[in-house]
Design a protein around this motif. Structure first.
Motif, mmCIF file in Angstrom:
data_model
loop_
_atom_site.group_PDB
_atom_site.id
_atom_site.type_symbol
_atom_site.label_atom_id
_atom_site.label_comp_id
_atom_site.label_asym_id
_atom_site.label_seq_id
_atom_site.Cartn_x
_atom_site.Cartn_y
_atom_site.Cartn_z
ATOM 1 N N ALA A 132 6.102 -20.553 -3.352
ATOM 2 C CA ALA A 132 6.665 -19.419 -2.629
ATOM 3 C C ALA A 132 6.374 -18.081 -3.393
ATOM 4 O O ALA A 132 6.506 -17.860 -4.593
ATOM 5 N N GLY A 133 5.954 -17.009 -2.517
ATOM 6 C CA GLY A 133 5.967 -15.901 -3.119
ATOM 7 C C GLY A 133 5.091 -14.764 -2.108
ATOM 8 O O GLY A 133 4.770 -15.104 -1.185
ATOM 9 N N ILE A 134 4.563 -13.819 -2.652
ATOM 10 C CA ILE A 134 3.857 -12.842 -1.807
ATOM 11 C C ILE A 134 2.485 -13.384 -1.465
ATOM 12 O O ILE A 134 2.122 -13.263 -0.144
ATOM 13 N N MET A 135 1.829 -14.097 -2.320
ATOM 14 C CA MET A 135 0.564 -14.744 -1.724
ATOM 15 C C MET A 135 0.818 -15.680 -0.597
ATOM 16 O O MET A 135 -0.050 -15.686 0.403
ATOM 17 N N ALA A 136 1.786 -16.379 -0.450
ATOM 18 C CA ALA A 136 2.083 -17.163 0.562
ATOM 19 C C ALA A 136 2.503 -16.751 1.880
ATOM 20 O O ALA A 136 2.523 -17.170 2.934
ATOM 21 N N ASN A 137 3.039 -15.468 1.645
ATOM 22 C CA ASN A 137 3.578 -14.893 2.921
ATOM 23 C C ASN A 137 2.475 -13.972 3.687
ATOM 24 O O ASN A 137 2.537 -13.229 4.795
ATOM 25 N N LEU A 138 1.242 -13.492 2.809
ATOM 26 C CA LEU A 138 0.212 -12.854 3.638
ATOM 27 C C LEU A 138 -0.522 -13.433 4.466
ATOM 28 O O LEU A 138 -0.929 -14.736 4.109
ATOM 29 N N ALA A 139 -0.956 -12.679 5.426
ATOM 30 C CA ALA A 139 -1.692 -13.211 6.595
ATOM 31 C C ALA A 139 -3.162 -13.356 6.211
ATOM 32 O O ALA A 139 -3.617 -12.587 5.321
ATOM 33 N N PRO A 140 -4.101 -14.156 6.672
ATOM 34 C CA PRO A 140 -5.392 -14.006 6.333
ATOM 35 C C PRO A 140 -6.069 -12.663 6.705
ATOM 36 O O PRO A 140 -5.631 -11.752 7.391
ATOM 37 N N ASN A 141 -6.868 -12.081 5.600
ATOM 38 C CA ASN A 141 -7.601 -11.008 5.564
ATOM 39 C C ASN A 141 -6.575 -9.728 5.571
ATOM 40 O O ASN A 141 -7.092 -8.514 5.728
ATOM 41 N N MET A 142 -5.395 -9.879 4.929
ATOM 42 C CA MET A 142 -4.337 -8.855 4.698
ATOM 43 C C MET A 142 -4.147 -8.596 3.421
ATOM 44 O O MET A 142 -4.574 -9.467 2.529
ATOM 45 N N ARG A 143 -3.540 -7.408 3.149
ATOM 46 C CA ARG A 143 -3.285 -6.855 1.704
ATOM 47 C C ARG A 143 -1.954 -6.578 1.605
ATOM 48 O O ARG A 143 -1.117 -6.344 2.318
ATOM 49 N N ALA A 144 -1.434 -6.577 0.284
ATOM 50 C CA ALA A 144 0.061 -6.342 -0.056
ATOM 51 C C ALA A 144 -0.126 -4.929 -0.580
ATOM 52 O O ALA A 144 -0.683 -4.762 -1.644
ATOM 53 N N PHE A 145 0.911 -4.237 -0.125
ATOM 54 C CA PHE A 145 0.705 -2.616 -0.838
ATOM 55 C C PHE A 145 2.168 -2.326 -1.001
ATOM 56 O O PHE A 145 3.191 -2.608 -0.244
ATOM 57 N N THR A 146 2.600 -1.789 -2.248
ATOM 58 C CA THR A 146 3.787 -1.677 -2.756
ATOM 59 C C THR A 146 4.099 -0.199 -2.438
ATOM 60 O O THR A 146 3.625 0.778 -2.798
ATOM 61 N N ILE A 147 5.484 0.295 -1.870
ATOM 62 C CA ILE A 147 5.884 1.681 -1.552
ATOM 63 C C ILE A 147 7.119 1.748 -2.404
ATOM 64 O O ILE A 147 7.987 0.972 -2.239
ATOM 65 N N ASN A 148 7.187 3.041 -3.100
ATOM 66 C CA ASN A 148 8.351 3.464 -3.997
ATOM 67 C C ASN A 148 9.391 3.960 -2.759
ATOM 68 O O ASN A 148 9.180 4.738 -2.260
ATOM 69 N N VAL A 149 10.568 3.321 -2.894
ATOM 70 C CA VAL A 149 11.964 4.030 -2.072
ATOM 71 C C VAL A 149 12.955 4.293 -2.881
ATOM 72 O O VAL A 149 13.242 3.726 -4.207
ATOM 73 N N ASP A 150 13.953 4.652 -2.259
ATOM 74 C CA ASP A 150 15.238 5.145 -2.942
ATOM 75 C C ASP A 150 16.211 4.755 -2.080
ATOM 76 O O ASP A 150 15.845 4.116 -0.816
ATOM 77 N N VAL A 151 17.520 5.082 -2.133
ATOM 78 C CA VAL A 151 18.641 4.905 -1.017
ATOM 79 C C VAL A 151 18.466 5.818 -0.047
ATOM 80 O O VAL A 151 18.607 5.185 1.219
#
Length: 289
Positions: A132-151
């Motif tokens: 389990a993890g990000i790889m398992a949650n990604l749909a085919p041909n999609m990418r994971a992108f991280t966004i910095n956030v705060d409160v």
């Protein structure tokens, strides 16, 4: 003697008649029961096979064929992605959806928690051999992108994996501060380093969120994050409204109207030239035309 024989004959005929009557009554009753059972069976709901877990499963916990069993449930009352068999052939058309292909020995992992005898869902488990993890949650041909956030930009820590958000960009456009909607309905697949949608710990302010995006969206979000500030807006689960283009600047927000610039044509000047003591003198006079 003849009298005794006659009595025996009469008694035998009577018993035979009684036996025939009882047999006919039994046959009639049996036929009625059969008809009732057939009618009840015809009215009974159809049952289908559904694979369930035999034990509780936590997020990320691996399971094998021994942890599963098949039960009967009413047709139309099971989730669309429920498995219908524990093992099955690969590449066979119209075959029941199986958790494992025949000959598969690798375990699968749960992408959410399960209670005993809860239907196992294809969309909530990993592929065989995958944790389990990000790889398992990604749909085919999609990418994971991280966004910095705060409160403020991260909806005060209420985001969970599986939620969907709109992304707004705030920055300078020329000499004006602008906020613009740049992407809508992005699916979040991880909060900080956790992809567990069932995490039950108290709400914590996330520092990063990871969204499922296309390669083109990766480029757009990278540019937006490096040139301004990104803010997330949580989309409701029952939201079906199509969001159009949204952009607002400081003047529009505060209701400030830009001053009108009125161009005034320069007045025409008419002159007359005269000479006095050898000097050329130019005198303004009213223009007649």
């Amino acid at each position: 003697m003849r009298m005794i024989f006659g009595l025996v004959l009469i008694l035998g005929v009577g018993l035979a008649g009684f036996a025939v009557y009882m047999a006919q009554d039994y046959i009639t009753q049996a036929q009625a029961e059969r008809d009732y059972l057939l009618a009840t069976q015809a009215e009974a709901p159809q049952l289908i096979d559904v694979v369930v877990t035999k034990k509780p499963l936590k997020y990320g916990e691996r399971f094998s064929k021994m942890d599963l069993e098949v039960i009967k449930v009413q047709a139309g009352k099971a989730p669309d992605t429920a498995f219908q068999a524990i093992t099955g052939p690969q590449g066979v058309e119209n075959a029941p959806r199986a958790v494992f292909f025949e000959g598969e020995t690798r375990a699968r992992a749960a992408l959410r928690s399960y209670e005993p005898f809860e239907p196992l869902l294809a969309s909530k488990v990993t592929a065989p051999g995958l944790d389990a993890g990000i790889m398992a949650n990604l749909a085919p041909n999609m990418r994971a992108f991280t966004i910095n956030v705060d409160v403020a930009s991260g909806v005060s820590g209420f985001l969970r994996p599986g939620d969907r958000v709109d992304v707004y960009w705030s920055g300078a456009s020329g000499n004006t501060q602008v906020t613009k909607l740049i992407d809508t309905n992005l699916k979040l697949i991880a909060i900080d380093q956790s992809a567990d949608a069932d995490r039950s710990e108290e709400t914590m302010i996330a520092r990063t969120v990871t969204a499922e995006v296309t390669p083109k969206q990766v480029a757009a979000l990278t540019l937006a994050q490096s040139t301004g500030r990104l803010t997330l807006s949580l989309v409701g689960t029952s939201d079906t409204m199509a969001v159009g283009a949204i952009e607002i600047d400081r003047d529009h927000l505060l209701g400030i109207k830009a001053p009108e610039v009125i161009e005034v044509e320069a007045g025409k000047v008419c002159t007359i030239r005269t000479r006095k003591a050898g000097e050329l003198i130019e005198t303004e006079i009213p223009c007649t035309n």
